[in-house]
Scaffold this motif. Structure first.
Motif, PDB file in Angstrom:
ATOM      1  N   ARG A 162      35.570  27.682  23.587  1.00 49.10           N
ATOM      2  CA  ARG A 162      34.350  27.358  23.945  1.00 49.10           C
ATOM      3  C   ARG A 162      33.028  28.138  23.463  1.00 49.10           C
ATOM      4  NH1 ARG A 162      35.455  26.340  30.071  1.00 49.10           N
ATOM      5  NH2 ARG A 162      34.668  28.397  29.993  1.00 49.10           N
ATOM      6  N   ARG A 163      33.266  28.670  22.124  1.00 48.07           N
ATOM      7  CA  ARG A 163      32.221  29.351  21.428  1.00 48.07           C
ATOM      8  C   ARG A 163      32.284  28.735  19.989  1.00 48.07           C
ATOM      9  NH1 ARG A 163      29.692  34.187  23.247  1.00 48.07           N
ATOM     10  NH2 ARG A 163      28.432  33.816  21.426  1.00 48.07           N
ATOM     11  N   HIS A 164      31.171  28.855  19.481  1.00 47.29           N
ATOM     12  CA  HIS A 164      31.121  28.521  17.741  1.00 47.29           C
ATOM     13  C   HIS A 164      30.705  29.792  16.983  1.00 47.29           C
ATOM     14  CE1 HIS A 164      30.579  24.391  19.283  1.00 47.29           C
ATOM     15  NE2 HIS A 164      31.170  24.028  18.175  1.00 47.29           N
ATOM     16  N   TYR A 165      31.407  29.942  15.901  1.00 52.78           N
ATOM     17  CA  TYR A 165      31.168  31.106  15.160  1.00 52.78           C
ATOM     18  C   TYR A 165      30.889  30.555  13.586  1.00 52.78           C
ATOM     19  CZ  TYR A 165      33.555  33.621  18.878  1.00 52.78           C
ATOM     20  OH  TYR A 165      33.821  33.941  20.231  1.00 52.78           O
ATOM     21  N   PHE A 166      29.943  31.151  12.923  1.00 53.69           N
ATOM     22  CA  PHE A 166      29.786  30.840  11.447  1.00 53.69           C
ATOM     23  C   PHE A 166      30.678  32.069  10.994  1.00 53.69           C
ATOM     24  CE2 PHE A 166      25.160  29.747  12.172  1.00 53.69           C
ATOM     25  CZ  PHE A 166      25.356  28.544  12.024  1.00 53.69           C
ATOM     26  N   GLN A 223      25.991  31.309  23.060  1.00 52.13           N
ATOM     27  CA  GLN A 223      26.804  30.329  23.770  1.00 52.13           C
ATOM     28  C   GLN A 223      25.636  29.376  24.200  1.00 52.13           C
ATOM     29  OE1 GLN A 223      29.290  32.070  26.632  1.00 52.13           O
ATOM     30  NE2 GLN A 223      30.560  30.249  26.761  1.00 52.13           N
ATOM     31  N   SER A 224      24.597  29.597  24.605  1.00 54.12           N
ATOM     32  CA  SER A 224      23.618  28.344  25.096  1.00 54.12           C
ATOM     33  C   SER A 224      23.315  27.483  24.052  1.00 54.12           C
ATOM     34  CB  SER A 224      22.427  28.939  25.569  1.00 54.12           C
ATOM     35  OG  SER A 224      21.642  29.873  24.447  1.00 54.12           O
ATOM     36  N   PHE A 225      23.503  27.798  22.772  1.00 57.28           N
ATOM     37  CA  PHE A 225      23.159  26.660  21.670  1.00 57.28           C
ATOM     38  C   PHE A 225      24.504  25.994  21.734  1.00 57.28           C
ATOM     39  CE2 PHE A 225      23.102  25.223  17.292  1.00 57.28           C
ATOM     40  CZ  PHE A 225      21.906  24.646  17.166  1.00 57.28           C
ATOM     41  N   SER A 226      25.658  26.642  21.704  1.00 62.36           N
ATOM     42  CA  SER A 226      26.905  25.762  21.688  1.00 62.36           C
ATOM     43  C   SER A 226      27.026  24.654  22.813  1.00 62.36           C
ATOM     44  CB  SER A 226      28.134  26.787  21.620  1.00 62.36           C
ATOM     45  OG  SER A 226      28.175  27.448  20.555  1.00 62.36           O
ATOM     46  N   SER A 235      34.970  21.414  17.386  1.00 64.53           N
ATOM     47  CA  SER A 235      35.792  21.482  16.355  1.00 64.53           C
ATOM     48  C   SER A 235      35.210  22.161  15.225  1.00 64.53           C
ATOM     49  CB  SER A 235      36.403  19.975  15.944  1.00 64.53           C
ATOM     50  OG  SER A 235      35.080  19.405  15.354  1.00 64.53           O
ATOM     51  N   LYS A 236      36.185  22.633  14.357  1.00 61.40           N
ATOM     52  CA  LYS A 236      35.934  23.223  13.054  1.00 61.40           C
ATOM     53  C   LYS A 236      35.181  22.284  12.186  1.00 61.40           C
ATOM     54  CE  LYS A 236      37.774  25.640   9.380  1.00 61.40           C
ATOM     55  NZ  LYS A 236      38.976  26.422   8.566  1.00 61.40           N
TER      56      LYS A 236
END
Length: 91
Positions: A71-75, A37-40, A48-49
């Motif tokens: 508010r999080r990114h996922y691969f 989350q710190s990176f995001s 966005s996607k």
């Protein structure tokens, strides 16, 4: 063609190992890996996607989906082959 993100923290600090090999069901399922989350939150990715390109130190590239949710990114799609390759090289 995807976006090449800035350097992520070292993989061993944040990723969950995946089950790889002939008996693995990764080819038939969607595997998601959360990004710190710190990176995001640092604004490295837009909210966005998107598609990103992950590269190893030998410049081998993998096209990977990056999903934004809560508010999080996922691969997502494409992450499992990348992770399996990295794990196989670490043995």
């Amino acid at each position: 063609m995807g976006l090449s993100p800035p350097n992520l923290p070292p993989l061993h600090d944040w990723y969950d190992p995946v089950q790889c090999g002939e008996n693995s069901s990764l080819d038939r399922m969607s595997f998601m890996q959360s990004i710190p989350q710190s990176f995001s939150a640092a604004g490295h990715f837009p909210p966005s996607k998107m598609r990103v390109v992950l590269r190893n130190s030998a410049e081998k590239a993998w096209d990977v989906s990056c999903i934004y949710h809560a508010r999080r990114h996922y691969f997502s799609r494409g992450w499992a082959p990348f992770a399996c390759y990295i794990q196989s090289q670490a043995r």
